[in-house]
Design an enzyme around this catalytic site. Structure first.
Site, PDB file in Angstrom:
ATOM      1  CG  LEU A   1      -1.964  -1.049   1.384  1.00 51.80           C
ATOM      2  CD1 LEU A   1      -2.628  -0.954   2.747  1.00 51.80           C
ATOM      3  CD2 LEU A   1      -3.004  -0.916   0.282  1.00 51.80           C
ATOM      4  CG  ASP A   2      -0.186   4.988  -1.918  1.00 54.99           C
ATOM      5  OD1 ASP A   2      -0.864   4.958  -2.944  1.00 54.99           O
ATOM      6  OD2 ASP A   2      -0.561   5.545  -0.872  1.00 54.99           O
ATOM      7  CB  ALA A   3       3.644   6.597   2.117  1.00 52.69           C
TER       8      ALA A   3
END
Length: 271
Positions: free
Chosen positions: A114-116
């Site tokens: 999952l991106d930040a």
């Protein structure tokens, strides 16, 4: 994972002993399950308790639900907070997943990313075979997100998400998309919406790009579901081991041959 099977009738341990060690039930109850034809080894129903299996390669299911025989494997659910990168070692000094795995004896790593800026459900495990299958974009695990977006979302935008359209890297469509609610920053007219979107694509930042394409940039994004797993009430930054039913459902999913309809998969994606 289906190629990691063998015919081990003359080797390994007795089936009922392995099932009991895996926590299915007592050895006596496991013998009853076998006699009732409820246990399959490598897709074949087994009714003889004397059958021997190799826990490292044989695939066993009870009532059609896969069982993990290797008790050294661990499966953990994390509610990843915003601001944490999906890496076990970030070379730019950002918060990474090590802070959530430090207390586990096993060397855990993440399944997919999952991106930040996205929070929510992330699986941590030491099962490399499972991780490789579930994380590969061609497998197409169904994922559900709750997105808070700018503007009021009307039915036409939801219809477009479901019917599909072209992005710069090819066509895309949501499996499901529905309006959950509306909100406002103050007490005035609603100026943002909450949308639930389900899709199986593994393309990079695909949910954000899809919603942006229909005129509703994402303000906040949370992954609530990954395959059969639901985030539930797990608090942000907390972890828990998967329950036996959850693990069985996840293993069953990974062992079920399927084809993704994602047109342009990438081998290194994050939602």
């Amino acid at each position: 994972m289906n190629d990691l099977v063998s015919d081990s009738r003359g080797e390994g341990e007795r089936l009922q002993k392995v099932l009991a060690a895996a926590g299915v039930a007592s050895r006596r109850v496991c013998e009853q399950y076998i006699a009732e034809g409820r246990v399959a080894v490598n897709g074949e129903i087994v009714t003889e308790p004397g059958r021997r299996v190799d826990a490292s390669v044989d695939q066993v299911a009870v009532d059609g639900v896969a069982i993990q025989l290797d008790v050294s494997k661990r499966y953990v659910m994390l509610n990843k907070p915003v601001g944490v990168v999906s890496s076990m070692a970030d070379d730019r000094g950002k918060r990474d997943l090590r802070e959530f795995t430090a207390d586990y004896e096993e060397r855990l790593f993440n399944v997919g990313r999952l991106d930040a800026d996205t929070s929510g459900l992330l699986i941590l495990t030491n099962d490399g075979d499972l991780a490789q299958v579930l994380a590969h974009p061609s497998f197409g695990v169904e994922k559900t997100y709750i997105a808070t977006v700018q503007g009021v979302v009307y039915p036409a935008a939801l219809k477009k998400l479901r019917e599909g359209f072209d992005l710069e890297d090819g066509p895309i469509r949501a499996d499901k998309a529905r309006l959950v609610g509306e909100a406002s920053q103050g007490r005035g007219t609603p100026d943002r919406s909450i949308v639930e979107i389900t899709l199986h694509s593994g393309r990079n930042r695909i949910v954000r790009r899809m919603l942006d394409a229909v005129g509703h940039p994402v303000i906040e994004l949370v992954r609530r579901q990954f395959g059969p797993l639901h985030l539930g009430t797990l608090a942000s930054g907390r972890t828990r081991d998967l329950g036996k039913l959850e693990l069985g459902q996840l293993l069953t999913l990974a062992r079920t041959p399927r084809e993704s309809t994602d047109i342009h998969p990438s081998a290194d994606t994050q939602d």
